[in-house]
Write a protein that holds these residues in place. Sequence first.
Motif, short mmCIF file in Angstrom:
data_model
loop_
_atom_site.label_atom_id
_atom_site.label_comp_id
_atom_site.label_asym_id
_atom_site.label_seq_id
_atom_site.Cartn_x
_atom_site.Cartn_y
_atom_site.Cartn_z
N THR A 34 176.62 -21.36 34.25
CA THR A 34 176.95 -19.97 33.99
C THR A 34 178.43 -19.73 34.24
OG1 THR A 34 174.74 -19.26 34.67
CG2 THR A 34 176.45 -17.57 34.64
N TRP A 35 179.09 -19.01 33.33
CA TRP A 35 180.49 -18.65 33.52
C TRP A 35 180.60 -17.41 34.39
CZ3 TRP A 35 184.68 -21.40 32.47
CH2 TRP A 35 184.55 -22.46 31.57
N PHE A 36 181.56 -17.42 35.32
CA PHE A 36 181.82 -16.31 36.21
C PHE A 36 183.27 -15.88 36.07
CE2 PHE A 36 178.13 -18.19 38.14
CZ PHE A 36 177.43 -17.12 38.66
N LEU A 37 183.48 -14.59 35.95
CA LEU A 37 184.81 -14.00 35.98
C LEU A 37 184.89 -13.20 37.26
CD1 LEU A 37 187.55 -13.29 34.71
CD2 LEU A 37 186.41 -11.35 33.60
N ARG A 38 185.76 -13.64 38.17
CA ARG A 38 185.87 -12.97 39.47
C ARG A 38 187.27 -12.41 39.64
NH1 ARG A 38 182.88 -17.90 41.26
NH2 ARG A 38 180.72 -17.20 41.52
#
Length: 151
Positions: A34-38
């Motif tokens: 899963t891609w995460f943008l933090r």
Amino acid sequence: MAKVTDTVAALARPFVEAAGCTLWDVEYTKEAGTWFLRVYIDKAEGVSIDDCEAVSRPLSDALDEADPIEGSYTFEVSSAGADRVLRTPEHFRQCLGEETEVRLYRPRNGQKSLVGVLRDFSDGDVTLETGAGPVRFPKGEVALVRLYPRF
């Protein structure tokens, strides 16, 4: 073409500043498929859940409108944390004199991490002051540098 993190940082900065915070870092990473943008924010008196919400809601709408990332991702806004990772020269300048942990790719003298006071950062090299004196770590040996809070 600009990196995703640079594009998001430019988009996020006005919302972060409107919330009375500063932008510490933006991370775009894949974890367990899963891609995460933090988006990590900071504030002198500490970041609250209300601060995160004040940035998250309008920034989420702006991200939907600008659509800088293809595909789906999980979006998070959080505090940079007491054990924040130092990535940029500005981070290192702000944290000079702070207790810091350096993690290495390969062990040095049997150790893969060392804790000391951050004394210098120059051209990617990190110098810590330890009980045994100053220790310099060339950029190529350093996997991670983060603040090391003691509670």
